[in-house]
Design a protein around this motif. Structure first.
Motif, mmCIF file in Angstrom:
data_model
loop_
_atom_site.group_PDB
_atom_site.id
_atom_site.type_symbol
_atom_site.label_atom_id
_atom_site.label_comp_id
_atom_site.label_asym_id
_atom_site.label_seq_id
_atom_site.Cartn_x
_atom_site.Cartn_y
_atom_site.Cartn_z
ATOM 1 N N VAL A 78 64.608 -41.932 -32.885
ATOM 2 C CA VAL A 78 64.459 -40.478 -33.004
ATOM 3 C C VAL A 78 63.353 -40.148 -33.999
ATOM 4 N N ALA A 89 63.853 -31.751 -33.181
ATOM 5 C CA ALA A 89 65.091 -31.572 -32.437
ATOM 6 C C ALA A 89 64.919 -31.999 -30.979
ATOM 7 N N GLU A 90 63.724 -31.828 -30.446
ATOM 8 C CA GLU A 90 63.457 -32.247 -29.073
ATOM 9 C C GLU A 90 63.603 -33.761 -28.932
ATOM 10 N N SER A 91 63.088 -34.491 -29.888
ATOM 11 C CA SER A 91 63.216 -35.947 -29.881
ATOM 12 C C SER A 91 64.680 -36.362 -29.965
ATOM 13 N N LEU A 92 65.427 -35.681 -30.804
ATOM 14 C CA LEU A 92 66.855 -35.976 -30.929
ATOM 15 C C LEU A 92 67.563 -35.750 -29.599
ATOM 16 N N GLY A 93 67.292 -34.632 -28.955
ATOM 17 C CA GLY A 93 67.916 -34.333 -27.672
ATOM 18 C C GLY A 93 67.584 -35.348 -26.603
ATOM 19 N N LEU A 94 66.335 -35.766 -26.539
ATOM 20 C CA LEU A 94 65.928 -36.754 -25.542
ATOM 21 C C LEU A 94 66.618 -38.099 -25.763
ATOM 22 N N HIS A 95 66.715 -38.501 -27.020
ATOM 23 C CA HIS A 95 67.323 -39.806 -27.307
ATOM 24 C C HIS A 95 68.840 -39.782 -27.179
ATOM 25 N N VAL A 96 69.467 -38.651 -27.468
ATOM 26 C CA VAL A 96 70.914 -38.542 -27.241
ATOM 27 C C VAL A 96 71.207 -38.617 -25.748
ATOM 28 N N THR A 97 70.416 -37.919 -24.950
ATOM 29 C CA THR A 97 70.591 -37.967 -23.499
ATOM 30 C C THR A 97 70.378 -39.382 -22.970
#
Length: 53
Positions: free
Chosen positions: A15, A19-27
């Motif tokens: 990550v 926040a966009e990076s966090l969302g992509l990696h959580v998904t």
């Protein structure tokens, strides 16, 4: 549970600072975890069927 934890940890280390990076990696973590759990379930089913348990 160990597999899910390892996948989540690896994805968490990737990550970036947004926040966009966090969302992509959580998904990505959730999708990879579901896929690996299904594969492992199939492997365990074949193993237990082979030993007749």
């Amino acid at each position: 549970a160990l597999t899910i934890g390892i996948i989540a940890s690896v994805e968490g280390m990737k990550v970036g600072g947004s926040a966009e990076s966090l969302g992509l990696h959580v998904t990505a973590s959730v999708v990879k975890s579901i896929f690996i759990v299904i594969i492992l379930d199939g492997l365990f089913a074949m193993f237990y069927a082979a030993i007749g348990f």
